[in-house]
Design an enzyme around this catalytic site. Structure first.
Site, PDB file in Angstrom:
ATOM      1  N   SER A   1       0.825  -1.202   0.000  1.00  0.00           N
ATOM      2  CA  SER A   1       0.000   0.000   0.000  1.00  0.00           C
ATOM      3  C   SER A   1       0.858   1.250   0.000  1.00  0.00           C
ATOM      4  CB  SER A   1      -0.964  -0.031   1.188  1.00  0.00           C
ATOM      5  OG  SER A   1      -1.869   1.044   1.136  1.00  0.00           O
TER       6      SER A   1
ATOM      7  N   ASP B   1      -5.764   2.119  -4.035  1.00  0.00           N
ATOM      8  CA  ASP B   1      -7.017   1.892  -3.311  1.00  0.00           C
ATOM      9  C   ASP B   1      -7.383   3.085  -2.430  1.00  0.00           C
ATOM     10  OD1 ASP B   1      -5.139   1.558  -1.299  1.00  0.00           O
ATOM     11  OD2 ASP B   1      -5.885  -0.388  -0.627  1.00  0.00           O
TER      12      ASP B   1
END
Length: 567
Positions: A143, A302
């Site tokens: 991430s 995301d």
């Protein structure tokens, strides 16, 4: 087996990656270096694995990746009749190799691996699991962590990150696997030729984008919106620019230094859209291009951060602020357009702003609160789907810049969020307003809500012990006051107990190592260890008549938090 013996075993057997061979050689006389790499197995949980890339059991490397995948394979062979899994990966160092190694292990175990042929956003993995009807999914990503990290997320057949129960079962399966003796694997190219590994086609990507576009609230809206976009050297470029083009946002300038994938993140060491420094190159370009809006998606696309042009100055909005704006925009426009479902549902996490409660109340929306982690928001969509009521779900968000409209995936999605943010900005531009104007109108209506995250790092072998000790001390000795404010109630999510005055009530959410303190001034403090980093995170919440009052309260709470942790 002691650490030195384990180190020697790795020196003998971990020979398939030249970088690991070199690293092991370099620490031969470094006792602390050996200890840090071998004092534990990298922890597997609902977030999968995440750690520093390198040699050892406490690092992300081909051996820890393959061991985890063998454990996942053993779990699927025992619990599933559908022997297939989808795999995606981001731009991080070794992500492509880790993904291919995982696919090779699955193939060797008779599990068909569907892998994207190029890096793709995390939400596209959730989509592929559902579209291809897979039993599981793997996404190789860390991430927004610094470049030295990578990670390995596991998804269930519903497209959500795995549940606590499934994580425990997979962990038990992994614990039975020796990284060198028990892992089955085969040559990637041979598995590809045999059909045991299959590339995910562009048709799936197109379906994903079509599902994103279907979440548009005001399709066909006219007007010109000027955007600067940065994928932060990650996976967002293809999907974000494609979806903006589809909805008519044509004037998009991509930050050139951060356009192409690069796991070293040379211009943003912390590629986190929550941090101003990560947006610096984009902000510099804004001074030349003068867009209405700056968009920045994190490396696995995301999450998304934004800056808004307000009279020539670019104002960064927080995840809470963007989430509240989107909730209000979606609700208002769906009511105006006649597309609001009966008994609509929105979902937020417990650490997300309470301002969302006020917005939901205004529009008659049922607002559900869940634990931190977007999988719990995805779980609520799944529950509605089982009841034949998936259309009731209109929006979900968390304070850490994660948003989702629609049930086509079960994870936060910066592709749909980028689309909706641009659409929303255009909607207000056509009314002669900016997103800052729209936000200030909400503050005027509901009061000024200030939310702030502070965290404290606990590195090294003793870090976890110190974190556990602090959490246990707070659990055993609940404070009566935090700074000048009286604690009027607290919740221990691990004990599943909520206390208000002399009254105790059970908490229906899953057990989690989280403590919440509610204050007599309407403020709140939530303390939890990070699930992905060696940190204790503290979420501060305040409501004031204006920004200055709310900021003063959060400043006081921040200092008190440090004292509570004994730091």
């Amino acid at each position: 087996m002691d650490m030195q013996a384990t180190y020697q075993r790795w020196c003998s057997l971990a020979t398939e990656d030249a970088d690991l061979v070199q690293e092991l050689k370099e620490i031969e006389h470094d006792a602390e270096g050996i200890k840090d790499r071998f004092y534990r197995e990298l922890e597997f949980g609902t977030g999968g694995l995440r750690g520093v890339i390198g040699a050892g059991t406490n690092r992300l490397n081909i051996y820890t990746i393959c061991r985890a995948t063998q454990g996942l394979a053993n779990y699927l062979l025992k619990h599933s009749d559908n022997l297939s899994a989808a795999i995606a990966y981001d731009s991080r160092i070794k992500s492509d190799r880790f993904a291919k190694e995982a696919a090779s292990v699955l193939a060797a175990n008779g599990i068909t691996a569907h892998i994207y042929p190029e890096l793709m956003p995390t939400p596209s993995l959730s989509f592929a699991v559902r579209e291809l009807k897979c039993a599981a999914g793997i996404c190789v990503t860390a991430s927004h962590n610094p470049a030295k990290y990578n990670g390995y997320k596991v998804y269930g057949s519903d497209g959500c990150q795995i549940t606590l129960e499934m994580a425990d079962k997979i962990l038990n399966a992994i614990n039975e696997v020796d990284a060198f003796d028990d892992v089955k694997t085969m040559d990637f190219d041979e598995a590809l030729k045999a059909g045991k590994i299959q590339y995910i086609t562009d048709e799936v990507v197109d379906k994903f984008l079509t599902c994103v576009q279907e979440q548009s609230i005001n399709p066909g809206a006219k007007g010109n919106l000027k955007v600067v976009y940065t994928p932060l050297n990650g996976t967002g470029l293809r999907c974000v620019t494609s979806i903006l083009d589809r909805i008519g946002i044509k004037d998009v300038t991509v930050v050139p230094e951060q356009k192409m994938p690069d796991g070293h993140f040379p211009t943003c060491p912390f590629p986190n859209p929550e941090i101003r420094e990560a947006l610096q190159k984009g902000l510099e370009l804004c001074e030349k291009v003068h867009p209405d809006l700056l968009l920045a998606t994190d490396p696995d696309c995301d999450r998304v951060g934004i800056a808004v042009n307000q009279n020539g100055e670019y104002h960064l909005l927080t995840g809470n602020e963007v989430g509240v704006l989107l909730l209000d925009y979606i609700a208002k426009c769906r009511i105006q357009n006649g597309t609001m479902p009966k008994n609509p549902v929105a979902v937020k996490t417990i650490v997300t702003t309470d301002m969302a409660n006020r917005v939901a109340e205004k529009y008659g929306i049922e607002l559900r609160e869940v634990l931190t982690g977007f999988k719990f928001i995805g779980e609520q969509i799944g529950l509605l789907e089982k009841e034949g009521q998936r259309d009731r779900y209109i929006f979900g968000f968390e304070e850490s810049y994660g948003y989702l409209s629609g049930g086509y995936v079960r994870d936060k999605d910066a592709v749909v969020a980028s689309m909706l943010i641009c659409e929303m900005a255009l909607y207000y531009k056509n009314l002669g307003k900016t997103l800052v104007d729209a936000l200030n109108a909400l503050y005027d209506e509901f009061g000024y809500y200030k939310n702030q995250l502070t965290d404290f790092a606990f590195e090294g072998a003793e870090g976890m012990n110190n974190m556990n000790r602090i959490m246990q001390s707070l659990r055993d000795n609940a404070p009566e006051k935090i700074g000048p404010y009286t604690v009027c109630g607290h919740t221990d999510y691990l004990a599943s107990v909520r206390v208000d005055g002399s009254e105790s009530k059970p908490v229906s959410l899953p057990k989690s190592n989280v403590l919440e303190y509610r204050l007599d001034n309407g403020g709140k403090m939530i303390i939890r260890p990070s699930g992905t980093e060696p940190k204790i995170k503290i979420y501060l919440s305040a409501k004031g008549a204006d920004m200055a009052e709310a900021q003063k309260i959060t400043d006081t709470l921040k200092q008190s938090a440090k004292e509570m942790l004994g730091l």
